[in-house]
Design a protein around this motif. Structure first.
Motif, PDB file in Angstrom:
ATOM      1  N   ARG A 195       0.862  -1.183   0.000  1.00  0.00           N
ATOM      2  CA  ARG A 195       0.000   0.000   0.000  1.00  0.00           C
ATOM      3  C   ARG A 195       0.896   1.229   0.000  1.00  0.00           C
ATOM      4  O   ARG A 195       1.946   1.248   0.657  1.00  0.00           O
ATOM      5  N   ASN A 209       3.620   2.524   2.582  1.00  0.00           N
ATOM      6  CA  ASN A 209       3.338   2.609   4.024  1.00  0.00           C
ATOM      7  C   ASN A 209       2.892   1.300   4.647  1.00  0.00           C
ATOM      8  O   ASN A 209       2.668   1.243   5.863  1.00  0.00           O
ATOM      9  N   ARG A 210       2.733   0.244   3.814  1.00  0.00           N
ATOM     10  CA  ARG A 210       2.417  -1.053   4.422  1.00  0.00           C
ATOM     11  C   ARG A 210       2.619  -2.158   3.396  1.00  0.00           C
ATOM     12  O   ARG A 210       2.385  -1.964   2.194  1.00  0.00           O
ATOM     13  N   ALA A 263      -8.399   2.354   2.525  1.00  0.00           N
ATOM     14  CA  ALA A 263      -8.065   2.990   3.793  1.00  0.00           C
ATOM     15  C   ALA A 263      -6.553   3.062   3.952  1.00  0.00           C
ATOM     16  O   ALA A 263      -5.865   2.044   3.886  1.00  0.00           O
ATOM     17  N   GLY A 264      -6.009   4.242   4.110  1.00  0.00           N
ATOM     18  CA  GLY A 264      -4.585   4.406   4.325  1.00  0.00           C
ATOM     19  C   GLY A 264      -3.765   4.675   3.092  1.00  0.00           C
ATOM     20  O   GLY A 264      -2.559   4.899   3.190  1.00  0.00           O
TER      21      GLY A 264
END
Length: 615
Positions: free
Chosen positions: A555, A565-566, A600-601
């Motif tokens: 992500r 970020n992930r 999300a995110g």
């Protein structure tokens, strides 16, 4: 037997014998072991990642001995779904509609779905192989049947011989050149032994049973067979098919399969071998299918498969003719480097109207001669041959890859800027500041770039390449597609903000009104919104609500997939709620764009190779 029944029987034969069990497939990241029986093989295997994939082609040798590569699937005015002969790996990886539109080109071809799968696989996974091993070795290693290289070559060359015989005999029967008794004797002597070889290699084919059906009744089946010669992508007349040289065709198939794999992996630009720009030759996209056909007794030239060291492009010839084939304007010959893009254009010819285009109007230069023919009909004396052009000071956008020129006469030297094909919301816009005419009488727009540079120049007026930015007609519903949503206003000048609508919201339209040279939609609640096609789309446009990762995914903080970020590992099979969508390179008009899902995110890839829609 009825025409429909004959088609069904032949379709069954084609699907089972050619497109059935024995269809080689490129396994994902499959390592192809060297064939140690070939003296030139080294022990090294190389991974090839392709930038461009060519669709399959037949190798046709005419009666003069000239050998030409003829694509299986070529764009025509009657078949707009077909993609170009060369496709970029980016398109194959990201265009979710590619397989649907490609497969829809010829629903009667039972192999077309397998071809599109192979092209996608080559674009996504590339190919591992020893560059000095034969093409047959590479294909046999990934075949579902456990066959030797020798058996693979026998199978392919026998297919070429037997299918050539089938259509040659049908043509000779139709032309009354052979009798049924003569053909039946030849069938028993020359064809049955080859069918037995095919059935030994592939016991599921039952080819002898299928061929018996035709061999026992050529007078009754000839016309039906000739109607279906395109099942092996032959579009020759019966007079030409009757001259097929079966042994030469089979020998050419063998020679093709024995060429080294590196001959089918082409460096397009001569770049550093450590990081080349590679094209996958169309033979890597074929299914188990005869591809070599020789006509007459002349000796075939070497098949024109491109090689890394000697690949050269052939010209594109453009013809301008009337309905009777008479030349109206001199032919144009376009030249360029292998893999470069070409663009042809119709001319405005006084007193004539364009009625048909044959050939690929835009595409890439290949190692085969290509032609495009524009056919015109003489216009009625009272009809005005006036171009339908956008109004001065109105806005247009590019729906395909387009170039801005410094002159209304388009030449390579006059190119100022190239704009990549973009998704709807990111298409480059231009303000029409006037019109002009090329030296050949073709209408052009004089425009100003509205994408930040303000550059002026000339672009085509063809409706297949540019279109008005604003809707001219009222749809009953529209969907907001702008990633940032859309504001509604109290006035047609889009002042007095009323409310904000999010991406994906469907709105009812009461009417459409003009404002200067733009249009506005009046919603059912009386509010005004822009009718800009980059912001809204007619109808109900839906996107997935949830997707699941098929492999490991990351992500990111941006739609360009930067600022990771992930990380989600493959075993997690992560699921995501889709909050919206966007495309990469939104403001870079030199590059294409790729679908991203907003979650999300941040953002994740929308590539169907990595995520699947679950609702």
């Amino acid at each position: 037997m009825s025409k429909i029944a004959r088609r069904l029987v032949l379709a069954g034969l084609t699907l089972t014998l050619i497109g059935g069990v024995f269809t080689p497939t490129l396994a994902q990241a499959a390592t192809i072991e060297p064939d140690t029986s070939e003296a030139t093989v080294s022990a090294d295997s190389v991974h090839y990642q392709f930038n461009t994939i060519q669709s399959p082609y037949n190798i046709i040798t005419d009666e003069s001995g000239k050998t030409t590569n003829v694509p299986w699937y070529s764009p025509t005015a009657d078949n707009p779904n077909i993609k170009q002969t060369f496709l970029s790996a980016d398109i194959l990886n990201t265009d979710s509609n590619f397989k649907t539109t490609f497969d829809a080109y010829d629903t009667a071809d039972g192999n077309i779905g397998k071809v599109s799968d192979r092209m996608i696989n080559l674009a996504t996974n590339g190919l591992d192989g020893n560059p000095n091993q034969s093409l047959a070795t590479a294909l046999a290693a990934t075949s579902p049947l456990n066959v030797s290289v020798a058996d693979f070559i026998t199978y392919e060359s026998d297919l070429d011989f037997t299918y050539g015989w089938l259509f040659k005999s049908a043509a000779q029967t139709a032309l009354k050149l052979r009798t049924q008794a003569d053909i039946q004797a030849e069938y028993q002597k020359d064809i049955v032994p080859k069918l037995n070889e095919i059935d030994t290699i592939n016991p599921d084919s039952n080819s002898d049973v299928k061929f018996d059906y035709y061999a026992n009744d050529f007078p009754g089946q000839a016309s039906g067979l000739l109607e279906n010669a395109d099942s092996i992508h032959l579009t020759k007349s019966p007079e030409q098919l009757a001259k097929l040289n079966l042994q030469a065709s089979s020998d050419q198939e063998k020679a093709l399969l024995m060429q080294p794999l590196k001959n089918f992996i082409v460096s397009q630009d001569g770049s550093d071998p450590a990081n080349p720009t590679l094209l996958a030759d169309g033979q890597l996209s074929t299914t188990a299918h005869p591809t070599c056909f020789v006509f007459g007794d002349s000796k075939p030239t070497t098949p024109s498969t491109p090689s890394v060291s000697n690949a050269t492009s052939k010209p594109v010839t453009v013809h301008y003719v009337d309905e009777q084939g008479n030349t109206l304007k001199p032919d144009k010959t376009l030249t360029g480097s292998l893999g470069d893009t070409y663009q042809t254009e119709a001319l405005n010819i006084d007193g004539y109207t364009l009625i048909k285009t044959t050939g690929q109007e835009s595409g890439t230069y290949t190692n085969s001669d290509q032609s495009v023919t524009y056919a015109y009909r003489k216009a009625a004396a009272h009809a005005a041959n006036v171009a339908n052009v956008a109004s001065k000071n109105s806005a247009i956008y590019a729906t395909k890859k387009i170039r801005l020129y410094s002159s209304p006469t388009f030449t390579k030297q006059a190119v100022k800027t190239t704009y990549a094909k973009k998704s709807r919301m990111n298409r480059p816009m231009f303000k029409v500041i006037g019109t002009a005419t090329s030296k050949n009488g073709v209408k052009r727009y004089q425009v100003q770039d509205l994408n930040g540079k303000g550059t002026t120049g000339y672009v085509t007026t063809r409706s297949s390449y540019v279109a008005p930015v604003y809707y001219a007609n009222r749809p009953t519903k529209i969907t907001v597609i702008n990633p940032k949503g859309l504001n509604a206003y109290a006035k047609t000048s889009l002042t007095g903000k009323a409310t904000h609508y999010k991406q994906g919201q469907v709105l009812k339209v009461k009417k459409i009104v003009t404002h200067n040279l733009t249009t506005r939609f009046v919603l059912s609640n009386g509010a005004y919104i822009s009718a800009n096609k980059k912001l809204v789309i007619a109808g109900k446009y839906t996107m997935p609500k949830r997707v699941q990762a098929k492999t490991a995914v990351n992500r990111y903080g941006t739609a360009n997939l930067t600022n990771r970020n992930r990380h989600y590992p493959k075993k997690a099979h992560a699921t995501f709620t889709v909050k919206g969508w966007a495309y990469s390179n939104a403001n870079n008009f030199r590059k294409g764009d790729t679908l991203r899902y907003k979650v999300a995110g941040g953002y994740i890839t929308g590539n169907k190779q990595f995520v699947r829609v679950i609702n």
